[in-house]
Design a protein around this motif. Structure first.
Motif, short mmCIF file in Angstrom:
data_model
loop_
_atom_site.label_atom_id
_atom_site.label_comp_id
_atom_site.label_asym_id
_atom_site.label_seq_id
_atom_site.Cartn_x
_atom_site.Cartn_y
_atom_site.Cartn_z
N LYS A 126 0.81 -1.21 0.00
CA LYS A 126 0.00 0.00 0.00
C LYS A 126 0.85 1.27 0.00
CE LYS A 126 -2.30 1.35 3.67
NZ LYS A 126 -3.32 1.45 4.74
N SER A 127 1.83 1.34 0.90
CA SER A 127 2.63 2.56 0.99
C SER A 127 3.45 2.79 -0.27
CB SER A 127 3.57 2.50 2.20
OG SER A 127 2.83 2.34 3.38
N THR A 128 3.98 1.70 -0.82
CA THR A 128 4.78 1.82 -2.04
C THR A 128 3.92 2.33 -3.19
OG1 THR A 128 6.09 -0.05 -1.26
CG2 THR A 128 6.35 0.57 -3.57
N ARG B 174 8.53 -0.66 11.04
CA ARG B 174 7.70 -1.85 11.11
C ARG B 174 6.88 -2.04 9.86
NH1 ARG B 174 5.21 -3.52 16.47
NH2 ARG B 174 6.93 -3.27 17.91
N GLY B 175 6.94 -1.03 8.99
CA GLY B 175 6.19 -1.14 7.75
C GLY B 175 4.69 -1.15 7.97
N ILE B 176 4.25 -0.46 9.00
CA ILE B 176 2.82 -0.39 9.21
C ILE B 176 2.37 1.05 9.27
CG2 ILE B 176 2.57 -2.58 10.42
CD1 ILE B 176 2.62 -0.93 13.01
N THR B 177 1.12 1.27 8.99
CA THR B 177 0.59 2.61 9.05
C THR B 177 -0.27 2.73 10.29
OG1 THR B 177 0.56 2.62 6.68
CG2 THR B 177 -0.71 4.32 7.77
N ILE B 178 0.06 3.68 11.14
CA ILE B 178 -0.73 3.84 12.36
C ILE B 178 -1.72 4.98 12.18
CG2 ILE B 178 -0.65 4.33 14.81
CD1 ILE B 178 2.35 3.28 14.56
N LEU C 257 3.95 8.73 3.11
CA LEU C 257 2.76 8.84 3.96
C LEU C 257 2.98 8.33 5.38
CD1 LEU C 257 -0.03 7.83 1.46
CD2 LEU C 257 0.41 10.09 2.39
N ASP C 258 3.90 7.38 5.53
CA ASP C 258 4.13 6.84 6.87
C ASP C 258 5.15 7.73 7.57
OD1 ASP C 258 2.48 4.84 6.16
OD2 ASP C 258 4.02 3.29 6.01
N ARG C 259 4.67 8.67 8.35
CA ARG C 259 5.57 9.68 8.86
C ARG C 259 6.33 9.26 10.11
NH1 ARG C 259 4.08 14.99 6.58
NH2 ARG C 259 2.72 14.40 4.91
MG MG Z 1 2.46 0.92 4.80
#
Ligand code: MG
Ligand code: GDP
Length: 601
Positions: free
Chosen positions: A19-21, A52-56, A43-45
């Motif tokens: 998703k982020s890529t 961790r490669g996650i979006t919080i 977007l993942d600031r």
């Molecule tokens: Mg992501």
């Protein structure tokens, strides 16, 4: 921008499906960030998110995108991409982000296929009536099986497998077509431009320089700078100091109209004054009715959090106060423990939330922390009908209990079918109730269970991963509560209760907990001049017992094996001469022994 030239969409995907890529690639292809300036995963600031490669936290970015029709006429659209947090702990935030959109790109890794969070997010998107654009990502991978998974995803969404777009966020293949498809497929927002303003808050973040930045989606009317606005859930009013769009940096605008997505700045300092799901309206011309869907975030998992060095307590308190500015779901109150000293009882949305909070405290505030085993909320009805809410085992009543109720979840597990047996066995030991099972394809199944939340917060995911060689994915949602035969097990050292180790467990598991805890402490507590009994007890009834024989022994001698870095930390602490003894009854116990017992899980 006129509503018919707007498209609001989000990307939903299982973790790591790209998703982020893909979001970065879209920002670059629409010219919002240039290649040179493009920082990986714009977007993942937050640092932790990137690592961790996650979006919080979700964010919204506006991108210009012109579409040229067959006659050569070019129409300039504005696309608002709303990044949703992908994890179960943040379901409420995900659902608010989705409610701000008309369409969703359902992204699936072409080498992995559909996973549990793909389904969970898809169902949320369907509940919000979003147009769904199914997309296979990572088609550049040699292991990609686009034909197979187009079939799977097509079957799920109800489209022809041929119509499932194939893209690569990495190489950019297919992404231009995807942008065109978003314009063609996602409906334009509709709203009443003449009605009193109503905008839904789908995110709010605390920024050191600007205070709280509130992200909204305008549904009706218009919000303008310098107006006075009202938060409809609390009736609190604020002055709109600034209003604008993010593209990718904040750009102040003269206002936001129907269907637009942007940010508001009011100068407030605490995100709880700007709650996700709340409706913003105009103070002079307020709307009668709030937009639906607001609910307060509800902590589901609790644990004690203590500084390893007791003198860090004031730093921990300040750090929690600061984090709370940016995390409306975080709740805490002071508590103290004989074994661990002064700390806090902290409530979290779930286990990932717990880990993130702890990691941020350790990293951003340079604290060394220990947390006690997580527990859920219990509702205890006494025989005289009084009801207690228990968030800490120490509050579990000793008197005549009528009934104990615990939260339960609906869990979805996806895995290759060869692991069905192993998964069923695990769920069985976790008091799970199988609700149903479906084959997604010949070799992949979806299992649906109802499980006690308490059984999931305790290393369930790790066990699931290890029993399925990492192939299973899990998603769960709290659906209610059930009565269960639960008891409190206390751990006693020479007859004195060690508070940090009390646990509420199912009666059938009480013995196993008692044996493991007494065994662990026996190995960790140094020998004394006298014999020390360690007991596990339910009320006055002893269910397990170990004895530490007299004579001294170094606490760390038996510590080796397991988590080396933690043990090394313990050693360093000792070298620093910070060896703090806690006296429980007549027994001197280095605090490190308690910490080791709590962290070796
Ligand atoms: Mg992501
Ligand atoms: P997210 O968790 O969904 O945001 O996923 P990320 O965008 O962080 O990507 C997860 C991993 O997959 C990263 O290592 C990416 O480099 C990789 N990845 C993402 N998209 C592609 C793609 O199209 N092709 C390949 N080969 N790798 C990709």
């Amino acid at each position: 921008t006129a509503p018919d030239l707007l498209r609001n969409f989000c990307i939903i995907a299982h973790i790591d499906h790209g998703k982020s890529t893909l979001a970065d690639r879209m920002l670059q292809l629409t010219g919002v960030v240039d290649e040179r300036a493009a920082r990986a995963q714009y977007l993942d600031r937050m640092d932790i998110e990137r690592e961790r490669g996650i979006t919080i936290k979700s964010q919204a970015v506006r991108m210009p995108w012109a579409v040229t029709d067959a006659a050569g006429v070019s129409t300039p659209y504005a696309l608002n991409m709303i990044d949703t947090p992908g994890h179960v702990d943040f379901t409420y935030e995900v659902s608010r982000s989705l409610a701000a959109c008309e369409g969703a790109v359902l992204l699936v890794d072409a080498a992995q296929g559909i996973e549990a969070q793909t389904l969970a997010n898809l169902y949320l998107a369907m509940e919000n009536d979003l147009a769904i654009i199914p997309v296979l990502n990572k088609i550049d991978l040699p292991a990609a099986q686009p034909e197979k998974y187009a079939e799977e995803i097509g079957g799920l969404v109800g489209v022809d497998p041929e119509d499932v777009l194939r893209v690569s966020g990495k190489t950019g293949a297919g992404v231009l077509e995807l942008l065109d498809k978003i314009v063609a497929t996602v409906p334009a927002p509709v709203g009443d431009a003449d009605a009193p303003a109503r905008a839904m808050i789908f995110d709010s973040v605390y920024d050191t320089y600007r205070g709280v930045v509130t992200y909204v989606r305008v549904v009706d009317g218009q919000l303008n700078p310098r107006e006075r606005i009202v938060m409809m859930s609390t009736r609190a009013t604020h002055d709109l100091l600034e209003i604008g769009v993010t593209s990718p940096e904040p750009i102040p605008t003269k206002g936001l109209g129907v269907g637009e997505v942007g940010y508001l700045i009011t100068g407030v300092k605490d995100v709880r004054q700007s709650k996700v799901g709340d409706t913003v309206t105009n103070n002079a011309k307020p709307a009668d009715e709030a937009l639906g869907g607001y609910s307060d975030p509800k902590p589901m998992v609790f644990s004690g959090l203590y500084p390893i060095d007791g003198s860090d307590y004031p730093i921990l308190r300040d750090a929690l106060d600061k984090l709370k500015l940016n995390d409306a779901a975080l709740v805490y109150e002071p508590e103290s423990s004989v074994a661990l000293g002064f700390g806090f009882r902290v409530g979290y949305l779930g286990l990932l939330h717990l880990e993130i909070v702890r990691e941020r405290l350790e990293r951003e505030f340079d604290l060394d922390l220990i947390s006690t085993a997580p527990n859920v909320i219990y509702e205890v009805t006494m025989e005289d009908k009084t009801i207690l809410t228990v968030t800490n085992p120490s509050e579990f009543p000793g008197g005549k209990i009528g009934e104990v109720r615990e939260p339960i979840v609906k869990a979805t597990i996806l895995a290759p079918s060869e692991f069905i047996g192993a998964i069923m066995e695990l769920c069985q030991t976790r008091r799970g109730d199988l609700q149903g099972m479906d084959y997604l394809s010949a070799d992949r199944v979806e299992l649906r269970y109802v499980l006690p939340l308490a059984e999931i917060v305790f290393d369930f995911f790790d066990q699931l991963k290890s029993k399925t060689r990492g192939y299973a994915s899990l998603d769960y949602d709290v659906i209610g509560e059930q009565a269960a035969d639960l008891v409190k097990v206390d751990i006693l050292l020479q007859g004195e209760q060690v508070d940090a180790f009390s646990a509420i467990v199912h009666r059938e598991k009480a013995y196993a907990y008692g044996v493991s805890m007494t065994g662990k402490l026996k190995d960790l507590i140094p020998r004394q001049q006298f014999e020390v009994p360690i007991q596990a007890a339910i009320g006055a009834r002893v269910i397990a017992r170990e004895t530490i024989r007299a004579i001294r022994k170094d606490v760390l001698a038996k510590c080796y094996g397991g988590d080396i870095s933690r043990k090394r930390k313990l050693l360093e602490k000792q070298k620093e001469g910070k060896k703090r003894m806690k006296t429980i009854g007549r027994v001197d116990v280095p605090q490190e022994a308690f910490i080791a017992a709590l962290s070796s899980e």
